[in-house]
Scaffold this active site. Structure first.
Site, PDB file in Angstrom:
ATOM      1  N   CYS A   1       0.843  -1.206   0.000  1.00 27.24           N
ATOM      2  CA  CYS A   1       0.000   0.000   0.000  1.00 27.24           C
ATOM      3  C   CYS A   1       0.876   1.254   0.000  1.00 27.24           C
ATOM      4  O   CYS A   1       1.876   1.317  -0.734  1.00 27.24           O
ATOM      5  CB  CYS A   1      -0.943  -0.082   1.190  1.00 27.24           C
ATOM      6  SG  CYS A   1      -2.362   1.020   1.159  1.00 27.24           S
ATOM      7  N   THR A   2       0.542   2.248   0.817  1.00 27.68           N
ATOM      8  CA  THR A   2       1.308   3.499   0.829  1.00 27.68           C
ATOM      9  C   THR A   2       2.653   3.361   1.537  1.00 27.68           C
ATOM     10  O   THR A   2       3.373   4.353   1.689  1.00 27.68           O
ATOM     11  CB  THR A   2       0.490   4.630   1.485  1.00 27.68           C
ATOM     12  OG1 THR A   2      -0.002   4.160   2.738  1.00 27.68           O
ATOM     13  CG2 THR A   2      -0.667   5.045   0.605  1.00 27.68           C
TER      14      THR A   2
END
Lengths: 232, 232
Positions: B104-105
Site C-alpha cells: 500500500c502506501t
C-alpha cells in the site's frame, strides 16, 4: 444510521486464535459507517497469536450484548471450547445477536456452544467434517448462510464473509466502497487455495503436516462434543 | 534451511498504520519454515491501528539487520515520514536487506527514504501518483518488482505480494502449501476492488470521501519530498 447507536460487532478471541481470521474482517468492518468492531477476551487479557500480541482488549464478561457475534478460528479453538467462561460468553452473546457468525474453525466453537444444531455451516476445509460432531451440516461454500447464521471458510474466506455481511449491515454501495478503499481485487500468483485446485504435491505436503496433529485434534473435538451433548 | 539462522522479515509499524497491510503478510510469512516475521516500532512502543493495539513490539533501534524489510502503509505514513528516527531506521534496514518491500502506501515511505529513485513501484490506487514526488515510477500492478524491490498495491494486495515473496524465499511448493493452509481461493461477492471495475456511484462515493483529506495529504507529501530532496 449516524444518529443512532453504532452496531456492535464482537470478536471474542483466545490464545491460539489465527490472527488473520479476525484482523481481516475487523479491517473491513472498521471502515463501515455506524459500525463498531470490538475485540474481547476472557478477563480482557492480552492475546498472543502467531507471534503478535493484541492488547487493550475488552473483558468478555463486560460485554452484555452485541449486534453481530463473530467467532474466529485457530489451533486454539479446542482449548477455547473447553474453557467454560469462554463458551458461556459465546452462548450469552449469541442470544442478543442479530447475526451469529464465524470465520474458519470458529464454526466449531459455535457448534460446541450448541448454536449449529441442524444448520449448514462453513469451516476450514481440513476441519470441516468435524462440524457434524456438533450436529451441524458441513458445507463447502466459502461463505455459507443459514438463517441468521453466516459462516466463512478457512482464514482468508473471512474477507469474502466480511464483504457479504457488510452489505447486509449497510448496503451494497457502502460495502463496495470499502472493497475499493481496501483495493480488494485479488490476483493470487498461484491457484492452490483449495484441496481440489492445489497441485498433488502441495496437497500431499499439507496433509502430511496436518497428519501429525490430526488424531490429537479429532480426540479433543470428540471430547468436546461428548461434553456438550452430556450437558443437554 | 532449518539448520541455519531464520530469514528475518521486519515490519516497521507506526501510529496510523493500516493493520491489514502487515497482519495479512505476517500471517502468510509466519507459516513459512525458516522464516521469522518481526514487528517493530520506534522505542518498541505499542501501536494502535484502527482500534487494535499491537503490543510486545521490538524497538526499531535494536534491530540492526534484516533479510526482508516490509513497510506497511496507512494514513499515518505522512507522519512516519516526518519522524527522523523512523525514517533513519528504514534507511539503515534497507542497506542490509536482500529484499526491500512495501504494501500500500508503504512505498511512499520507501520513496521518502530515498530508496525508489528511478524505480517502478506499486501503491494504493488513490495515492499512487504521489510516488513521482520521490522520483519513483508509479506502476498500476498489484505486485511490482524492480530489482530487489517488491511493492504491493493497496491493503489486500499485501496477500498476493506475500505469496509472491514466499515463493522467492522458499519455493513455489511451500508457498502454495501456505496458500492452501490459509484457504486463499478468493471469491469476492462484488467486483469493485479497483477504480476501473467499481460501479460509478461507488467510485464517486469513495472519491468524495477522499477529497476531504486529499489537499492536506498532497501538501504533507510535498513537504516530505522537499525535505528529502534538500537533504541530498
Amino acid at each position: 444510521m449516524s444518529n443512532s447507536a453504532p452496531l456492535v460487532i464482537i470478536f471474542p478471541i483466545y490464545s491460539g486464535v489465527t490472527q488473520l481470521d479476525f484482523t481481516a474482517p475487523y479491517q473491513f468492518f472498521s471502515r463501515l459507517p455506524g459500525v463498531k468492531p470490538v475485540v474481547a477476551s476472557v478477563d480482557g487479557e492480552p492475546i498472543t497469536a502467531d507471534g503478535l500480541t493484541f492488547a487493550d482488549l475488552i473483558p468478555l464478561e463486560e460485554v452484555d450484548r452485541c449486534d453481530v457475534l463473530c467467532v474466529p478460528g485457530g489451533f486454539g479453538c479446542t482449548d477455547a471450547i473447553q474453557d467454560p467462561r469462554y463458551l458461556t460468553a459465546i452462548q450469552t452473546l449469541a442470544e442478543s445477536a442479530r447475526y451469529v457468525t464465524s470465520v474458519c474453525t470458529g464454526s466449531l466453537i459455535l457448534g460446541a456452544a450448541g448454536l449449529l444444531e441442524g444448520k449448514r455451516a462453513a469451516c476450514h476445509w481440513a476441519w470441516r467434517e468435524f462440524l457434524s460432531l456438533f450436529g451441524a451440516i458441513p458445507d463447502p461454500g466459502r461463505v455459507v448462510r443459514d438463517g441468521n447464521i453466516i459462516t466463512g471458510g478457512g482464514v482468508t474466506a473471512g474477507i469474502d464473509f466480511a464483504l457479504t455481511l457488510a452489505a447486509e449491515l449497510t448496503d451494497p454501495t457502502i460495502a463496495q466502497s470499502v472493497q475499493l478503499g481496501l483495493e480488494y481485487a485479488p490476483a493470487p500468483p498461484f491457484n492452490a487455495g483449495t484441496p481440489d485446485r492445489a497441485p498433488a504435491d502441495v496437497l500431499a505436503r499439507v496433509r502430511s503436516l496436518m497428519a501429525k496433529t490430526a488424531s490429537k485434534r479429532r480426540a479433543a473435538l470428540e471430547r468436546c462434543a461428548l461434553l456438550v451433548r452430556s450437558e443437554k
